[in-house]
Design an enzyme around this catalytic site. Structure first.
Site, PDB file in Angstrom:
ATOM      1  N   HIS A  68      -7.431   9.703  -1.977  1.00  0.00           N
ATOM      2  CA  HIS A  68      -6.754   9.629  -0.675  1.00  0.00           C
ATOM      3  C   HIS A  68      -7.579  10.245   0.461  1.00  0.00           C
ATOM      4  CE1 HIS A  68      -2.389   9.235   0.965  1.00  0.00           C
ATOM      5  NE2 HIS A  68      -3.246   9.099   1.950  1.00  0.00           N
ATOM      6  N   TYR A 101       3.365   9.818  -0.668  1.00  0.00           N
ATOM      7  CA  TYR A 101       4.455   9.226   0.116  1.00  0.00           C
ATOM      8  C   TYR A 101       5.810   9.436  -0.571  1.00  0.00           C
ATOM      9  CZ  TYR A 101       0.587   6.615   2.396  1.00  0.00           C
ATOM     10  OH  TYR A 101      -0.570   6.248   3.034  1.00  0.00           O
ATOM     11  N   LYS A 159      -2.558   5.946  -4.455  1.00  0.00           N
ATOM     12  CA  LYS A 159      -3.650   6.883  -4.142  1.00  0.00           C
ATOM     13  C   LYS A 159      -3.435   8.229  -4.822  1.00  0.00           C
ATOM     14  CE  LYS A 159      -3.565   4.761   0.473  1.00  0.00           C
ATOM     15  NZ  LYS A 159      -2.152   4.654   0.901  1.00  0.00           N
ATOM     16  N   ASP A 166       0.849  -1.197   0.000  1.00  0.00           N
ATOM     17  CA  ASP A 166       0.000   0.000   0.000  1.00  0.00           C
ATOM     18  C   ASP A 166       0.881   1.242   0.000  1.00  0.00           C
ATOM     19  OD1 ASP A 166      -2.980   1.023   0.749  1.00  0.00           O
ATOM     20  OD2 ASP A 166      -1.479   2.247   1.778  1.00  0.00           O
TER      21      ASP A 166
END
Ligand code: NAD
Length: 273
Positions: free
Chosen positions: A106, A50, A75, A45
């Site tokens: 998200h 990120y 996402k 994930d």
């Protein structure tokens, strides 16, 4: 034993236990995801925000694991809700993949009021086959109601903050009634409260000869959640994956469920923009 596969509302399957890479340093991501794949995780994930999709993709590419044995989620970040198809292409490029297994909005960012538009783009991406399933994250009941009333494809999952002190019973029940699977983010409470020291968790750990983290992961699995705990340490990755040789009793499940305190550790979905 192997990770159970759950079937989502469009017939695709997802490993119920995966590995999350929030706050995994981009420079270390390839090493850390390689460790996770070697430990046995097949579900990763990540998210555009990120900043580590390239590292995830590099680990997958060098693993030699057939693509159809892996489940990859990424996402759409908040500032791309009106530009989702281009954002998706960027993520796919960074991952070096032809498709992702799951693509999520998200956050609902309700103040911007663009998630219906974003979802329409995700529906197109889904129809093209480049995302095998699409879903949402951090959606509360009013956000889901608005989405369901205005779009065609029912989300396959809703990924929400969920751990014993914050179980979100309303959104969980509403999601499940509509066939939307629950993914629990921060499944260990992100280490932000002393969950592992509670007697409810530590006594079950002692009774089964397992660690408190393993007990909490088991609580998620037995209550039907999809989970992907994060750790940079290979030994904890292995610990968190070694949860298929014991089962909590219904009393132990109930005791851990009694830890509900509306104890949100992350942001409130209405306040994220
Ligand atoms: P988590 O609950 O998985 O907690 C991670 C923390 O627990 C780490 O600091 C780690 O040191 C510690 N930990 C892990 N295993 C342990 C063990 N066996 N014993 C003791 N401590 C241990 O929190 P998380 O990483 O925020 O959540 C998991 C994943 O969920 C993320 O990596 C990300 O993929 C996803 N996520 C999504 C959102 C979202 O908005 N959709 C938000 C946060 C996280």
């Amino acid at each position: 034993a192997n990770t159970p596969l759950l079937t989502l509302n469009n017939g695709t399957t997802i490993p119920q236990l995966g590995f999350g890479v929030f706050k995994v340093d981009p420079d270390e991501t390839t090493r850390i995801v390689t460790d996770a794949l070697e430990v046995g995780y097949r579900h990763i994930d990540t998210a555009a925000i990120y900043g580590n999709e390239e590292g995830v993709g590099a680990a997958i590419a060098s693993s030699g694991i057939p693509r159809d044995e892996l489940f990859v989620t990424t996402k759409l970040w908040n500032d791309r809700q009106t530009d989702a198809e281009a954002a998706f292409d960027e993520s796919l490029g960074k991952l070096g993949l032809d498709y992702v297994d799951l693509y999520l909005i998200h956050w609902p960012t309700p103040q911007k009021d663009t998630f219906v538009q974003a979802w329409t783009s995700l529906e197109k991406i889904y129809a093209s086959g480049r995302a095998k399933a699409i879903g949402v994250s951090n959606f509360l009941v009013p956000h889901l109601e608005k989405l369901l009333a205005n779009t065609d494809v029912v989300p396959a999952v809703n990924q929400i903050e969920l751990h014993p002190a914050h179980q979100q019973p309303e959104v969980t029940a509403f999601s499940r009634e509509h066939g939307i699977a629950i993914e629990a983010w921060g499944p260990l409470g992100q280490g932000k409260y002393p969950l592992f020291e509670t007697p409810e968790v530590s006594q079950a750990a002692e009774a089964h000869g397992k660690t408190p983290a393993q007990v909490v992961i088991r609580w998620h699995l037995q209550t039907g959640n999809i989970v992907f705990p994060k750790s940079n340490s290979r030994s904890r990755m292995a610990e968190n994956f070694d949860v298929f040789d014991f089962e909590l009793t219904s009393d132990e499940i109930a005791a851990i469920s009694s830890l509900e305190r509306e104890g949100r550790v992350g942001a409130h979905p209405d306040e994220v923009n």
